[in-house]
Design a protein around this motif. Structure first.
Motif, PDB file in Angstrom:
ATOM      1  N   ILE A  58      10.924   3.310   1.823  1.00 20.19           N
ATOM      2  CA  ILE A  58      11.993   2.748   2.655  1.00 20.19           C
ATOM      3  C   ILE A  58      11.416   2.023   3.864  1.00 20.19           C
ATOM      4  N   ILE A  59      10.215   2.410   4.288  1.00 19.22           N
ATOM      5  CA  ILE A  59       9.686   1.850   5.535  1.00 19.22           C
ATOM      6  C   ILE A  59       8.319   1.183   5.391  1.00 19.22           C
ATOM      7  N   ALA A  60       7.702   1.240   4.198  1.00 22.54           N
ATOM      8  CA  ALA A  60       6.334   0.718   4.082  1.00 22.54           C
ATOM      9  C   ALA A  60       6.108   0.064   2.731  1.00 22.54           C
ATOM     10  N   PHE A  61       5.057  -0.778   2.675  1.00 20.60           N
ATOM     11  CA  PHE A  61       4.674  -1.466   1.449  1.00 20.60           C
ATOM     12  C   PHE A  61       3.458  -0.776   0.828  1.00 20.60           C
ATOM     13  N   ASP A  62       2.623  -1.534   0.133  1.00 19.38           N
ATOM     14  CA  ASP A  62       1.459  -0.965  -0.573  1.00 19.38           C
ATOM     15  C   ASP A  62       1.913   0.210  -1.425  1.00 19.38           C
ATOM     16  N   THR A  63       2.785  -0.078  -2.377  1.00 22.41           N
ATOM     17  CA  THR A  63       3.559   0.951  -3.056  1.00 22.41           C
ATOM     18  C   THR A  63       2.701   2.018  -3.734  1.00 22.41           C
ATOM     19  N   THR A  64       1.701   1.621  -4.500  1.00 21.56           N
ATOM     20  CA  THR A  64       0.851   2.612  -5.154  1.00 21.56           C
ATOM     21  C   THR A  64       0.133   3.475  -4.138  1.00 21.56           C
ATOM     22  N   ARG A  65      -0.345   2.856  -3.056  1.00 20.50           N
ATOM     23  CA  ARG A  65      -1.059   3.600  -2.017  1.00 20.50           C
ATOM     24  C   ARG A  65      -0.184   4.720  -1.443  1.00 20.50           C
TER      25      ARG A  65
END
Length: 383
Positions: free
Chosen positions: A308-315
């Protein structure tokens, strides 16, 4: 049948070789050797990068002089690893050595802790290899300079030393100073503390009281984290702040580009290794341990809420690595070490056939293997 015999021979060889080395050198040196071997093997599977990029550049800049508040840095809150780089003179263009060193310590600690818990070397090596051949190791190799490995080490030790409240509080304080994302694991840490004490004391009310006292002790770990942030805020405005992450614009952007890729991102964090916590959760449910099964589900849900608040999904999903380790130990207790060691290595071998990918933001990247690159070089060199 032939596959089973091969796995049995391999696990026996690992146990005999490691036991012999431990008797000769001691557990700690062999644990470090296991970490190095697994990391080098992982480097063959996923070809590492050396040059700093993206956030790695920011962390490297921070490591040059962590006390220079005149230089604005959006990553300034995440100071622990840059501080170690500054302290050891592994800073600037040499900073990637620090995360890689913590990566070796993390992989070594997994082996060491499993041996300390009296598991055989074959299972200890498997547990470390699960971390070494997942994005827990792949992404630090492909993203030099990112500080995540130190967080992985501290988080792992928190779960394995959960009975030692002062040590857990110290490790949590260091993890918070390294990367604030550890807060998403706090309910999991508290829940795990409750279940560990429940195994030793059947009185639920007393266990709940002990866990509340444990939570109070962990609250002290936030003091250095909050004081440091307050000091930084007196001198500069840090872009990657709580107000930024919780802003309406950031949340809307994250929801627009991350959720659709979430299932793929989650899978490629560990690929087939997700089987361990899924099987463990199902087994606990079947055996009447429904609260423990819900703990697995709640922990994964809280980790997924980072989307909901961050990218770099796999990380983001890599933060679920304790579920892999705890799932492995839960299954070992239920089915026996020999059976789980054999099945675990069979699953590990099968997992090697699935090419690793990284899902970041709204893009999917193939993590090219060393063997793949070697094949390309051979073909290119042909007349």
């Amino acid at each position: 049948m032939a596959n089973t015999r091969l796995i049995n021979k391999f696990t026996l060889w690992v146990t005999q070789t490691a036991s012999g080395l431990e008797n000769k050198w001691g557990l700690l040196p062999v644990s470090l050797l296991a970490g190095v071997v697994i990391l080098l093997s992982s480097c063959v599977f996923v070809w590492p990068k050396v040059a700093l990029e993206y956030h790695g550049i920011g962390y490297a800049e921070l490591s040059k002089n962590i006390f220079n508040q005149d230089q604005e840095n959006e990553l300034r809150y995440r100071v622990f690893s840059p501080f170690i780089g500054w302290l050891t003179q592994m800073k600037g263009n040499r900073f990637q050595v620090i995360p890689w060193s913590f990566l070796i310590l993390f992989l070594s600690a997994v082996y060491y802790e499993f041996r300390r818990m009296k598991y055989q070397p074959a299972l200890a090596f498997l547990a470390s290899a699960l971390m070494g051949f997942s994005c827990t190791t792949f992404l630090p190799l492909r993203s030099p300079g990112y500080v995540d490995p130190a967080s992985y080490l501290f988080i792992f030790l928190i779960f394995t030393r959960i009975r030692n409240t002062p040590l857990v509080a110290l490790l949590l304080a260091l993890a918070l100073l390294n990367h604030e994302s550890v807060v998403f694991l706090l309910p999991a840490i508290l829940g795990y503390h409750f279940f560990i004490h429940l195994q030793e004391n059947s009185r639920t009310s007393q266990n709940l009281g002990d866990t509340l006292k444990f939570a109070g002790s962990l609250a002290l770990a936030f003091i250095p984290f909050l004081l440091y942030r307050h000091w930084v805020n007196q001198h500069q405005t840090v872009h990657l702040s709580l107000s930024y992450y919780l802003s309406k614009g950031n949340i809307l952007e994250c929801l627009n580009v991350t959720l659709i890729y979430a299932p793929m991102a989650a899978f490629y964090a560990f690929r087939l290794f997700w089987f361990f916590p899924l099987w463990a959760a199902w087994n606990n449910w079947q055996n009447g341990l429904k609260l423990k099964s819900l703990w697995y589900a709640l922990t994964l849900l809280l980790i997924a809420s980072q989307l909901i608040i961050a990218f770099d999904t796999t990380r983001l999903f890599i933060l679920a690595f304790p579920l892999i380790i705890i799932g492995l130990t839960d299954l070992t207790k239920s089915y026996g070490e020999k059976f789980i060691t054999r099945k675990g290595w069979q699953l590990f071998a099968l997992n090697l056939l699935i090419l690793p990918y990284f899902v970041g933001r709204d893009q999917v990247f193939h993590l090219h293997s060393g063997l793949y690159r070697l094949l390309i070089w051979i073909i290119q060199g042909m007349p």
